[in-house]
Scaffold this motif. Structure first.
Motif, PDB file in Angstrom:
ATOM      1  N   LEU A  30      32.564  -4.149 -20.450  1.00 44.13           N
ATOM      2  CA  LEU A  30      31.977  -5.488 -20.449  1.00 44.13           C
ATOM      3  C   LEU A  30      30.643  -5.547 -21.187  1.00 44.13           C
ATOM      4  CD1 LEU A  30      32.785  -6.738 -16.831  1.00 44.13           C
ATOM      5  CD2 LEU A  30      33.869  -7.449 -18.981  1.00 44.13           C
ATOM      6  N   VAL A  31      29.834  -4.488 -21.052  1.00 45.60           N
ATOM      7  CA  VAL A  31      28.540  -4.447 -21.752  1.00 45.60           C
ATOM      8  C   VAL A  31      28.742  -4.366 -23.265  1.00 45.60           C
ATOM      9  CG1 VAL A  31      26.499  -3.004 -22.150  1.00 45.60           C
ATOM     10  CG2 VAL A  31      27.227  -3.509 -19.815  1.00 45.60           C
ATOM     11  N   LEU A  32      29.699  -3.576 -23.713  1.00 39.30           N
ATOM     12  CA  LEU A  32      29.917  -3.377 -25.149  1.00 39.30           C
ATOM     13  C   LEU A  32      30.766  -4.468 -25.798  1.00 39.30           C
ATOM     14  CD1 LEU A  32      30.540   0.487 -25.236  1.00 39.30           C
ATOM     15  CD2 LEU A  32      28.428  -0.762 -25.768  1.00 39.30           C
ATOM     16  N   LEU A  33      31.552  -5.189 -25.015  1.00 37.85           N
ATOM     17  CA  LEU A  33      32.498  -6.172 -25.542  1.00 37.85           C
ATOM     18  C   LEU A  33      31.879  -7.202 -26.494  1.00 37.85           C
ATOM     19  CD1 LEU A  33      35.483  -6.821 -25.447  1.00 37.85           C
ATOM     20  CD2 LEU A  33      35.053  -8.198 -23.402  1.00 37.85           C
ATOM     21  N   PRO A  34      30.686  -7.725 -26.219  1.00 34.94           N
ATOM     22  CA  PRO A  34      30.123  -8.699 -27.161  1.00 34.94           C
ATOM     23  C   PRO A  34      29.759  -8.108 -28.532  1.00 34.94           C
ATOM     24  CG  PRO A  34      29.018  -8.842 -25.037  1.00 34.94           C
ATOM     25  CD  PRO A  34      29.898  -7.631 -24.998  1.00 34.94           C
ATOM     26  N   PHE A  35      29.672  -6.798 -28.614  1.00 32.40           N
ATOM     27  CA  PHE A  35      29.188  -6.149 -29.832  1.00 32.40           C
ATOM     28  C   PHE A  35      30.277  -5.485 -30.672  1.00 32.40           C
ATOM     29  CE2 PHE A  35      25.945  -5.846 -26.491  1.00 32.40           C
ATOM     30  CZ  PHE A  35      24.999  -6.691 -27.047  1.00 32.40           C
ATOM     31  N   MET A  36      31.479  -5.360 -30.132  1.00 38.16           N
ATOM     32  CA  MET A  36      32.519  -4.632 -30.868  1.00 38.16           C
ATOM     33  C   MET A  36      33.907  -5.041 -30.416  1.00 38.16           C
ATOM     34  SD  MET A  36      31.913  -0.881 -29.090  1.00 38.16           S
ATOM     35  CE  MET A  36      30.213  -0.887 -29.605  1.00 38.16           C
ATOM     36  N   ASP A  37      34.903  -4.549 -31.120  1.00 36.48           N
ATOM     37  CA  ASP A  37      36.304  -4.792 -30.801  1.00 36.48           C
ATOM     38  C   ASP A  37      36.621  -4.305 -29.383  1.00 36.48           C
ATOM     39  OD1 ASP A  37      39.201  -5.268 -31.757  1.00 36.48           O
ATOM     40  OD2 ASP A  37      39.235  -3.191 -31.019  1.00 36.48           O
ATOM     41  N   LYS A  38      37.516  -5.018 -28.709  1.00 39.20           N
ATOM     42  CA  LYS A  38      37.844  -4.681 -27.315  1.00 39.20           C
ATOM     43  C   LYS A  38      38.386  -3.262 -27.160  1.00 39.20           C
ATOM     44  CE  LYS A  38      42.409  -6.867 -27.349  1.00 39.20           C
ATOM     45  NZ  LYS A  38      42.459  -7.070 -28.779  1.00 39.20           N
ATOM     46  N   ALA A  41      35.392  -0.798 -27.491  1.00 37.29           N
ATOM     47  CA  ALA A  41      34.556  -0.900 -26.285  1.00 37.29           C
ATOM     48  C   ALA A  41      35.238  -0.217 -25.110  1.00 37.29           C
ATOM     49  CB  ALA A  41      34.275  -2.366 -25.965  1.00 37.29           C
ATOM     50  N   TYR A  42      36.536  -0.427 -24.990  1.00 34.34           N
ATOM     51  CA  TYR A  42      37.287   0.193 -23.896  1.00 34.34           C
ATOM     52  C   TYR A  42      37.318   1.712 -24.048  1.00 34.34           C
ATOM     53  CZ  TYR A  42      40.587   1.150 -20.323  1.00 34.34           C
ATOM     54  OH  TYR A  42      41.144   1.662 -19.181  1.00 34.34           O
ATOM     55  N   ALA A  43      37.541   2.193 -25.276  1.00 35.64           N
ATOM     56  CA  ALA A  43      37.610   3.639 -25.523  1.00 35.64           C
ATOM     57  C   ALA A  43      36.297   4.331 -25.177  1.00 35.64           C
ATOM     58  CB  ALA A  43      37.984   3.906 -26.976  1.00 35.64           C
ATOM     59  N   ILE A  44      35.178   3.737 -25.537  1.00 40.55           N
ATOM     60  CA  ILE A  44      33.874   4.333 -25.213  1.00 40.55           C
ATOM     61  C   ILE A  44      33.688   4.409 -23.700  1.00 40.55           C
ATOM     62  CG2 ILE A  44      31.366   3.982 -25.355  1.00 40.55           C
ATOM     63  CD1 ILE A  44      31.903   2.814 -28.210  1.00 40.55           C
ATOM     64  N   SER A  49      33.755   7.561 -18.549  1.00 43.68           N
ATOM     65  CA  SER A  49      34.283   7.671 -17.184  1.00 43.68           C
ATOM     66  C   SER A  49      35.185   8.896 -17.031  1.00 43.68           C
ATOM     67  CB  SER A  49      35.025   6.396 -16.778  1.00 43.68           C
ATOM     68  OG  SER A  49      36.252   6.277 -17.450  1.00 43.68           O
ATOM     69  N   PHE A  50      35.811   9.356 -18.120  1.00 39.02           N
ATOM     70  CA  PHE A  50      36.674  10.537 -18.093  1.00 39.02           C
ATOM     71  C   PHE A  50      35.902  11.772 -17.616  1.00 39.02           C
ATOM     72  CE2 PHE A  50      37.948  14.441 -20.236  1.00 39.02           C
ATOM     73  CZ  PHE A  50      39.266  14.559 -19.850  1.00 39.02           C
TER      74      PHE A  50
END
Length: 128
Positions: A30-38, A41-44, A49-50
Motif C-alpha cells: 500500500l505504501v509503494l502502490l502510488p509510486f510504482m506498478d502494483k 510494489a507487491y514483489a518488494i 516479508s519473506f
C-alpha cells in the motif's frame, strides 16, 4: 479428530506468523502502490516479508532450526506461492477488484496452499 493436536498447533502458529507476514507485505504494498506498478510494489513487500516469514516459520511455527536444505525448500515453496499470488493479484484486478483490495481475496487462496507446501519442507528437511 480432523487434525492431530500437533498439527492443530502448527496450523495455529502458522496463522499467527502468516497474519504478521501478510500485514507486512500488504502495508509495504500500500505504501509503494502510488509510486510504482502494483506487481513491483507487491514483489518488494513480498521479499521483505519473506525474510521475516522464514525465520519465524522455522523457529516458531515448526520448531526447527534453519539450515540450507529447509531454506532452499522454503524459498522454492515461496517461489511457487509468489507466482500464484502475482497471478491471482492480476486476475482479481482484471475482474475489476480495486488494486488496493485485490490482495485480500488472493491471500484467501494462496495462504492455505502455502501452509501445506511449507509444512512438507520443514517436516522433510528440518531438524529439531
Amino acid at each position: 479428530m480432523l487434525f492431530s493436536k500437533e498439527t492443530f498447533w502448527e496450523l495455529f502458529r502458522f496463522g499467527i506468523v502468516g497474519v504478521i507476514a501478510v500485514a507486512i507485505n500488504y502495508a509495504i504494498y500500500l505504501v509503494l502502490l502510488p509510486f510504482m506498478d502494483k506487481s513491483i510494489a507487491y514483489a518488494i513487500g513480498y521479499i521483505i516479508s519473506f525474510c521475516f516469514n522464514y525465520w519465524l516459520s522455522a523457529h516458531f511455527t515448526f520448531k526447527k532450526e534453519t539450515n540450507k536444505k529447509n531454506g532452499i525448500g522454503f524459498a522454492g515453496a515461496h517461489l511457487f506461492n509468489f507466482v500464484l499470488q502475482i497471478g491471482l493479484l492480476n486476475f482479481f484486478t482484471w475482474l475489476g477488484v480495486p488494486k488496493e483490495w485485490a490482495p485480500l481475496p488472493m491471500y484467501c487462496i494462496a495462504v492455505p496452499s502455502n501452509f501445506l507446501i511449507v509444512r512438507f519442507v520443514f517436516d522433510k528437511f528440518g531438524k529439531k
